[in-house]
Design a protein around this motif. Structure first.
Motif, short mmCIF file in Angstrom:
data_model
loop_
_atom_site.label_atom_id
_atom_site.label_comp_id
_atom_site.label_asym_id
_atom_site.label_seq_id
_atom_site.Cartn_x
_atom_site.Cartn_y
_atom_site.Cartn_z
N LYS A 1 -14.18 9.30 -4.20
CA LYS A 1 -14.15 8.36 -3.08
C LYS A 1 -15.01 7.14 -3.39
O LYS A 1 -14.63 6.00 -3.09
CB LYS A 1 -14.66 9.05 -1.81
CG LYS A 1 -13.72 10.10 -1.25
CD LYS A 1 -14.35 10.75 -0.02
CE LYS A 1 -13.46 11.85 0.55
NZ LYS A 1 -14.09 12.49 1.74
N SER B 1 -11.52 -0.38 -3.16
CA SER B 1 -11.32 -0.49 -1.72
C SER B 1 -11.57 -1.92 -1.28
O SER B 1 -12.15 -2.72 -2.03
CB SER B 1 -12.26 0.46 -0.96
OG SER B 1 -13.61 0.13 -1.24
N PHE C 1 -7.17 -3.79 -0.35
CA PHE C 1 -6.87 -2.37 -0.42
C PHE C 1 -7.16 -1.68 0.90
O PHE C 1 -8.14 -1.95 1.57
CB PHE C 1 -7.64 -1.70 -1.56
CG PHE C 1 -6.95 -1.85 -2.87
CD1 PHE C 1 -6.10 -0.87 -3.34
CD2 PHE C 1 -7.12 -3.00 -3.62
CE1 PHE C 1 -5.42 -1.02 -4.53
CE2 PHE C 1 -6.45 -3.16 -4.82
CZ PHE C 1 -5.60 -2.17 -5.28
N ASP C 2 -6.26 -0.76 1.23
CA ASP C 2 -6.34 -0.01 2.48
C ASP C 2 -6.02 1.44 2.20
O ASP C 2 -5.45 1.79 1.18
CB ASP C 2 -5.29 -0.54 3.46
CG ASP C 2 -5.93 -1.04 4.74
OD1 ASP C 2 -7.07 -0.64 5.01
OD2 ASP C 2 -5.29 -1.82 5.45
N ALA D 1 -5.39 4.88 -2.92
CA ALA D 1 -5.39 3.74 -2.01
C ALA D 1 -4.24 2.81 -2.36
O ALA D 1 -3.74 2.81 -3.49
CB ALA D 1 -6.71 2.98 -2.09
#
Length: 260
Positions: A84, A89, A98-99, A137
């Motif tokens: 993560k 991101s 980025f989403d 993502a």
């Protein structure tokens, strides 16, 4: 509900985002198994859970195996928390937004013919053997001219090496695979991409459940013990786009920093 489920997009269905997401059943997100949310590498796995594979008359020897590689393990897998942290991101990549990660669920593996299984795994951010953790993502420029998806999969290093080799072999054997909600065809090998410890590139045509087709380019890398999957396409064009090098560089650099 089918394994490859249609996903509604906030962008018009004529856009690549809608057609590809419908074909892949991809919910841009991050997920993982039972990895604990810490920043310390996990202990070496004793094995991966067995998955299902298919393929009519395909020989089992051609099939990506759920059995971990017996080669020297090298680096251990990153944790879900590390993936993560490593995932691109927001505005990490200039010109792209980025989403979708972290949060939500990634698709389960789909079963296709043995000669195509590694490509089906890459398309749904899966692998054989199963990843210890996954994250993904989706990013697009503000003019919606292209769509880019990034997926990270945590493995033992030897398994990551084998997965890239399986993808490379599948590019030479697999021409199409179908599943509920969409399918892929017309596999074309591309020059190896730049980045990571090794990588393979190819393009395929994807067809959604509404019949729309679109060209998509895939890049699959190994960086240490992590497999990084990128795929991109030009919206409204049947010509395969290229995965932006600035995206590859940003993602692999961020991944390498976390893996140190």
């Amino acid at each position: 509900m089918s394994t490859l489920k249609s996903t509604r997009s906030t962008v018009s269905r004529v856009l690549l985002a809608a057609s590809v997401v419908a074909a892949l059943g991809f919910t841009a997100a991050c997920g993982g198994g039972d990895d604990k949310a810490d920043d310390k590498p996990t202990k070496p796995s004793k094995g991966a859970s067995a998955g299902t594979t298919g393929g009519g008359d395909d020989k089992a020897s051609d099939e990506p195996s759920d059995k971990p590689s017996e080669e020297p393990k090298g680096a251990g897998p990153l944790t879900e928390a590390q993936l993560k942290k490593a995932l691109v991101s927001g505005s990490d990549v200039p010109g792209l937004k980025f989403d979708g990660g972290p949060g939500g669920d990634l698709e389960k593996p789909i079963t296709v013919g043995a000669e195509c299984q590694a490509l089906a795994d890459a398309a749904t951010i899966n692998s054989h053997p199963e990843a210890k953790a996954r994250a993904a993502a989706m990013g697009m420029p503000t003019d919606f001219s292209s769509m880019n998806i990034v997926g990270l999969l945590a493995h033992e290093q030897a398994d990551a090496t084998k997965i890239v080799a399986d993808v490379r072999a599948a590019v030479g054997k697999c021409q199409k695979f179908d599943a509920d909600g969409g399918g892929f065809s017309q596999t074309k090998a591309l020059p190896d991409p730049k980045g990571g410890d090794e990588g393979v590139a190819y393009s395929m045509m994807t067809k959604g459940d509404d019949g729309d087709t679109q060209a998509v380019t895939f890049n699959v890398f190994r960086s240490g013990s992590t497999v990084a999957v990128f795929y991109s396409g030009n919206i409204g064009s049947s010509t395969p786009g290229t995965v932006p090098q600035k995206l590859i560089d940003a993602q692999l650099t961020k991944l390498e920093q976390v893996a140190k």
